[in-house]
Design an enzyme around this catalytic site. Structure first.
Site, mmCIF file in Angstrom:
data_model
loop_
_atom_site.group_PDB
_atom_site.id
_atom_site.type_symbol
_atom_site.label_atom_id
_atom_site.label_comp_id
_atom_site.label_asym_id
_atom_site.label_seq_id
_atom_site.Cartn_x
_atom_site.Cartn_y
_atom_site.Cartn_z
ATOM 1 C CB THR A 52 1.883 -0.381 7.962
ATOM 2 O OG1 THR A 52 1.994 1.013 8.223
ATOM 3 C CG2 THR A 52 0.443 -0.831 8.105
ATOM 4 C CG ASN A 107 -5.069 6.882 6.860
ATOM 5 O OD1 ASN A 107 -6.173 6.581 6.415
ATOM 6 N ND2 ASN A 107 -4.340 6.041 7.581
ATOM 7 C CB SER A 137 -0.923 -0.072 1.213
ATOM 8 O OG SER A 137 -1.884 0.906 1.132
ATOM 9 C CB ALA A 195 4.160 0.896 17.822
#
Ligand code: G16
Length: 549
Positions: free
Chosen positions: A513, A384, A68, A510
């Site tokens: 990805t 996002n 992605s 964290a």
């Protein structure tokens, strides 16, 4: 050879790098890492896909090979469940354990143990379909997957290059074909035809205004959008005047490089290659076309972002209005799902102006999607740009069986019905979301500036901090990732820092990805948001250095 020998032989061909065994983890969106380290993981995911399908009596399971928004040298793999949703979360741990088996024999043992513990009949049929994005490593990884599927005797179909949401669509269509829940034709053409027909229906009596520049991140979205355009009305017919940019899939190094949805969202600027003028409507997809953000330059040449929060508020208010116009206002409860990254102003706007409920979940579409199904119409978007709208079965029935009592009600119902087909309800889909936004802007006669004016974002900043070991950063249960439990005392320092800023909000978590910790900060002014983010990033770096030793 029996299946055990087949699995071992395949495993021997695809051995994991020894220093990574024990560290593989099925994260926010499956496994993601440097592509060179991924062969064994993909092989083992193939084994799990076969087990999952066998467990579900041969229903088709999907495997997507993509990383992605990550850089071109990365790749990843994730599983898709039969209705096109993300892999059931309890199975993520099984994926992680298979990935970490440290010998061919252990892999077979764990495969057999899973079958035994989960009461899986290994003689049951298995069906798996898969696809990949445009990364150079994709075809090699497909080979690893095929070896696993052959070893387990699974039937498989290669959908070759596809966007992630297309694969989710194919999985759902395959499993619902011939049932009353039929979702569409499980083909690429079927996907375009469904979106094209729904777009035409939703745009009846309406026209778009101005063109749309689409930055495809030099990923798979480029060629797929070129195809989709063939199924849409032309600009002269009232369709969208689409200009495709950054669609070079022949130079793998350009993927997500200074372009794409993640670049635009994180840097809060247009791709440097953009030639868009003032008020030109622009959007950016990410590398596998499951995210989209819009933006434009205003009259003063200032960059203006219309991110996932904006798409959610636009869609929720439009669908709420349509439901009322269709006479279904009290029959469809609409709700919005966000994550901690949602701008505080967006949350307030939904609650106070739209008067809709908001649920906040941890990052990851799987969490948001699940929460969205609690509403009749659940609108979920990560800031996002990853998101969609899900309609419950009863909402679909209500919409499709309602008898309009006036031409206005009939129009609203027709548009609502079209949206249920236009929106990819399996997962966030940049191409489908792009059409949804265009429909809404056309219906509302909105320019980007009108869309932006509904509320004012709190200034914010998103940063990425590299640390020796991101796993040291654990969030507190029940805080939707807004607070850290580990490393010890880090949260106290962050809280003290936030308290120094008026209207300050910041958290660190964290990434699932990338090998990094993300820091988000909001404050009264842009300078203060930048300052707060930089200070919290420094705290993360300090604790990360100690914890990682
Ligand atoms: C994936 C997930 C998204 C998530 C993003 C970043 O997106 O599907 O839900 O927001 O990763 O996650 P993290 O902050 O854990 O790195 P994509 O577009 O990369 O598949």
């Amino acid at each position: 050879m029996g299946y055990e020998d087949e699995i071992k032989a395949g495993s021997a061909k695809h051995a994991p790098p020894a220093d990574l065994v024990g560290k593989f983890q099925y994260g926010t969106a499956g496994f993601r890492m440097k592509a060179k380290d991924l062969d064994a993981v993909v092989y083992r995911v193939g084994l799990l896909a076969a087990l999952r399908s066998k467990k579900l009596n041969g229903q088709t399971v999907g495997v997507m090979i993509t990383a992605s928004h990550n850089p071109p040298e990365d790749n990843g793999v994730k599983l898709v469940d039969p209705m096109g949703e993300m892999l059931e979360s309890s199975w993520e741990a099984y994926a992680t354990s298979l990935a970490n088996a440290d010998s061919d024999q252990q892999l077979v043992d764990w495969y057999n143990n899973l079958a035994k513990n989960l009461r899986i009949n290994l003689d049951a049929p298995a069906k798996v379909i898969y696809a990949r994005d445009t990364r150079a490593s994709g075809s090699r990884l497909v080979g690893c997957l095929q070896d696993a599927l052959s070893a387990t005797g699974a039937q498989y179909t290669d959908f070759k290059l596809a966007t992630t949401p297309q694969l989710h669509y194919y999985v759902r269509c395959t499993n619902t074909k011939g049932t009353q829940d039929e979702y569409g034709e499980p083909t690429e053409k079927g996907y375009y035809e469904k979106l094209g027909a729904a777009f035409k229906q939703a745009m009846e009596h309406h026209k778009t205004s101005g063109g749309l520049v689409v930055d495809c991140a030099n990923g798979v979205g480029g060629p797929k959008l070129r195809e989709l355009v063939k199924y849409l009305p032309t600009a002269a017919e009232g369709g969208i005047d689409i200009k495709i940019v950054n669609d070079d899939v022949h130079k793998p190094d350009t993927l997500n490089s200074s372009c794409g949805a993640d670049y635009v969202k994180v840097n809060q600027r247009a791709p440097p290659s953009s030639k868009a003028g003032a008020n030109d409507r622009c959007c950016s997809l990410d590398g596998d076309a499951d995210r989209i953000v819009f933006y434009f330059l205003d009259e003063k040449n200032t960059f203006r972002l219309l991110d996932g929060d904006r798409i959610a508020t636009l869609a929720a208010s439009f669908i709420g209005d349509l439901a009322r116009q269709a006479g279904l206002g009290d029959k469809l409860n609409v709700g919005v799902v966000q994550t901690a990254y949602a701008n505080g102003a967006a949350t307030m706007y939904v609650e106070n102006n739209l008067k809709l409920p908001v649920i906040c979940t941890p990052t990851g579409v799987k969490h948001l999607h699940h929460a969205a199904t609690r509403f009749d119409v659940g609108v979920y978007f990560e800031a996002n740009g990853h998101g969609t709208v899900v309609f419950s079965p009863s909402a679909l029935k209500t919409i499709h069986t309602c008898q309009p009592e006036s031409p206005a009600q009939a129009d609203a119902l027709s548009t609502l019905g079209a949206l249920t087909d236009l929106i990819n309800q399996t997962v966030g889909d940049a191409l489908s979301d792009m059409l949804l936004v265009e429909v809404i802007l056309a219906h509302k006669h909105y320019r980007c500036a009108d869309w932006l004016s509904s509320y004012t974002d709190l200034p914010n900043r998103l940063l990425k901090v590299e640390v020796p070991d991101r796993n040291q950063f654990q969030t507190q249960e029940g805080t939707a990732e807004r607070k850290l439990a580990q490393p010890q005392r880090i949260q106290d320092e962050i809280d003290k820092m936030v308290a120094k800023f008026s209207n300050g909000r910041s958290f660190a978590r964290a990434s699932g990805t990338e090998n990094a910790v993300r820091v988000y900060a909001e404050a009264n002014t842009r300078a203060e948001a930048d300052d707060l983010a930089a200070n919290v990033a420094a705290i993360v770096k300090k604790f990360g250095a100690v914890a990682g030793m």
